[in-house]
Design a protein around this motif. Structure first.
Motif, PDB file in Angstrom:
ATOM      1  N   LEU A 273      30.401  44.347  26.903  1.00 22.70           N
ATOM      2  CA  LEU A 273      30.767  45.579  27.597  1.00 22.70           C
ATOM      3  C   LEU A 273      31.434  46.519  26.601  1.00 22.70           C
ATOM      4  O   LEU A 273      32.354  46.126  25.894  1.00 22.70           O
ATOM      5  CB  LEU A 273      31.747  45.227  28.723  1.00 22.70           C
ATOM      6  N   THR A 274      30.925  47.765  26.531  1.00 21.03           N
ATOM      7  CA  THR A 274      31.526  48.762  25.644  1.00 21.03           C
ATOM      8  C   THR A 274      32.476  49.655  26.425  1.00 21.03           C
ATOM      9  O   THR A 274      32.107  50.205  27.466  1.00 21.03           O
ATOM     10  CB  THR A 274      30.443  49.617  24.965  1.00 21.03           C
ATOM     11  N   HIS A 275      33.697  49.775  25.911  1.00 17.35           N
ATOM     12  CA  HIS A 275      34.757  50.552  26.547  1.00 17.35           C
ATOM     13  C   HIS A 275      35.084  51.759  25.673  1.00 17.35           C
ATOM     14  O   HIS A 275      35.262  51.635  24.465  1.00 17.35           O
ATOM     15  CB  HIS A 275      36.004  49.661  26.707  1.00 17.35           C
ATOM     16  N   GLN A 276      35.211  52.929  26.305  1.00 23.48           N
ATOM     17  CA  GLN A 276      35.694  54.134  25.629  1.00 23.48           C
ATOM     18  C   GLN A 276      36.708  54.800  26.545  1.00 23.48           C
ATOM     19  O   GLN A 276      36.520  54.829  27.771  1.00 23.48           O
ATOM     20  CB  GLN A 276      34.552  55.114  25.337  1.00 23.48           C
ATOM     21  N   ASP A 277      37.792  55.372  25.957  1.00 21.42           N
ATOM     22  CA  ASP A 277      38.776  56.020  26.805  1.00 21.42           C
ATOM     23  C   ASP A 277      39.369  57.249  26.126  1.00 21.42           C
ATOM     24  O   ASP A 277      39.130  57.515  24.945  1.00 21.42           O
ATOM     25  CB  ASP A 277      39.871  55.042  27.249  1.00 21.42           C
ATOM     26  N   SER A 278      40.148  57.989  26.911  1.00 14.90           N
ATOM     27  CA  SER A 278      40.713  59.257  26.457  1.00 14.90           C
ATOM     28  C   SER A 278      41.877  59.068  25.488  1.00 14.90           C
ATOM     29  O   SER A 278      42.396  60.051  24.953  1.00 14.90           O
ATOM     30  CB  SER A 278      41.171  60.085  27.666  1.00 14.90           C
ATOM     31  N   GLN A 279      42.262  57.829  25.221  1.00 18.19           N
ATOM     32  CA  GLN A 279      43.264  57.532  24.202  1.00 18.19           C
ATOM     33  C   GLN A 279      42.622  57.327  22.832  1.00 18.19           C
ATOM     34  O   GLN A 279      43.306  57.038  21.851  1.00 18.19           O
ATOM     35  CB  GLN A 279      44.044  56.273  24.588  1.00 18.19           C
TER      36      GLN A 279
ATOM     37  N   THR B  61      33.985  47.028  21.922  1.00 19.01           N
ATOM     38  CA  THR B  61      33.025  46.214  22.655  1.00 19.01           C
ATOM     39  C   THR B  61      33.663  44.875  22.959  1.00 19.01           C
ATOM     40  O   THR B  61      34.201  44.208  22.071  1.00 19.01           O
ATOM     41  CB  THR B  61      31.726  46.025  21.860  1.00 19.01           C
ATOM     42  N   LEU B  62      33.616  44.517  24.224  1.00 18.25           N
ATOM     43  CA  LEU B  62      34.223  43.292  24.728  1.00 18.25           C
ATOM     44  C   LEU B  62      33.107  42.283  24.959  1.00 18.25           C
ATOM     45  O   LEU B  62      32.157  42.561  25.692  1.00 18.25           O
ATOM     46  CB  LEU B  62      34.943  43.617  26.037  1.00 18.25           C
TER      47      LEU B  62
ATOM     48  N   TYR C 266      30.179  50.500  29.647  1.00 13.92           N
ATOM     49  CA  TYR C 266      28.724  50.365  29.648  1.00 13.92           C
ATOM     50  C   TYR C 266      28.306  48.996  29.136  1.00 13.92           C
ATOM     51  O   TYR C 266      28.963  48.426  28.260  1.00 13.92           O
ATOM     52  CB  TYR C 266      28.078  51.443  28.771  1.00 13.92           C
ATOM     53  N   ASN C 267      27.208  48.497  29.680  1.00 16.52           N
ATOM     54  CA  ASN C 267      26.584  47.308  29.121  1.00 16.52           C
ATOM     55  C   ASN C 267      26.170  47.620  27.698  1.00 16.52           C
ATOM     56  O   ASN C 267      25.408  48.547  27.451  1.00 16.52           O
ATOM     57  CB  ASN C 267      25.366  46.921  29.976  1.00 16.52           C
ATOM     58  N   ALA C 268      26.667  46.839  26.745  1.00 14.21           N
ATOM     59  CA  ALA C 268      26.404  47.109  25.330  1.00 14.21           C
ATOM     60  C   ALA C 268      24.995  46.730  24.906  1.00 14.21           C
ATOM     61  O   ALA C 268      24.555  47.094  23.816  1.00 14.21           O
ATOM     62  CB  ALA C 268      27.419  46.353  24.472  1.00 14.21           C
TER      63      ALA C 268
END
Length: 228
Positions: free
Chosen positions: A73-79, A84-85, A104-106
């Protein structure tokens, strides 16, 4: 055990790209009998199609834990975090005063299968933060998330502990809740507890000061919550 949550009784969501099962009320699924337990508010078991995922959206004042079972799982945030997890890793995001993120599914060919867990925060309006870690299993019960991030664990803005229980087939383990409420969510495998059978997706609670013997019927992976 005064609370049992069976996998087949969970709320069901099928959006094509997402299949989700909600242990507790979430989104359009509402059941006043299943609103969470103490600080544990959400356990969603999500399966995301290849290349699909949750577009950018916002959260505030919630401790959000992601636990990948299969895939990535790919994570992106405003920080400014982009990570990728992968299977076996644990992620904690404190939404605090407000954060935008996407997941998102990586993979373009494999499903992503993960648990998203929401814990009510101890303090509101804190600065958002993010942690991710792979924590090797050490014995049957391994701490993953603790209030102060003790040892190699992730920290959390709440007096809540999360551990991973791993047992081999037929292995026994005595679970003791102490002064906390306890909650077991089975990720993989099956066990018996007080003569009752539980398998993947099932959950059950322990009362305070309760001791219960578990026996794995097959190789078992479960999450154990200690709740104030």
């Amino acid at each position: 055990m005064n609370y049992i949550r069976r996998a087949e009784q969970r709320g069901q969501v099928n959006l094509g790209w997402l299949q989700s099962q909600h242990s507790f009320s979430f989104g359009h699924y509402y059941d006043p009998q299943h609103m969470g337990l103490s600080t544990l508010r959400v356990i969603n078991e999500d399966k995301v199609e290849p290349g699909q995922g949750f577009a950018t959206h916002g959260h505030r004042d919630m401790e959000i834990i992601s636990y990948v079972i299969e895939g990535a799982l790919t994570h992106q945030d405003s920080q400014g975090n982009t990570f990728t997890l992968t299977a076996g890793e644990v992620q904690r995001m404190s939404a605090g005063s407000g954060i935008m993120h996407s997941e998102y599914n990586a993979s373009q060919s494999e499903h992503a299968h993960f648990l998203q867990i929401w814990i009510l925060p101890k303090f509101k309006g804190i600065t958002p933060s993010y942690e991710q870690r792979r924590i090797p299993q050490q014995g049957a019960m391994t701490p993953l998330v603790t209030p102060q991030g003790e040892g190699n664990t992730l920290s959390i803005n709440q007096q809540t502990h999360l551990s991973r229980l791993m047992l081999t087939a037929q292995q026994k383990f005595r679970l003791q809740s102490g002064t906390n409420l306890g909650y077991v969510h089975i990720v993989k495998g099956a066990l018996t507890a007080d003569g009752a059978h539980f398998s993947s997706g099932d959950g059950f609670a322990l009362e305070r000061e309760q001791s219960i013997e578990l026996q794995a019927e097959s190789a078992l992976e479960a999450l154990y919550f200690e709740l104030p």
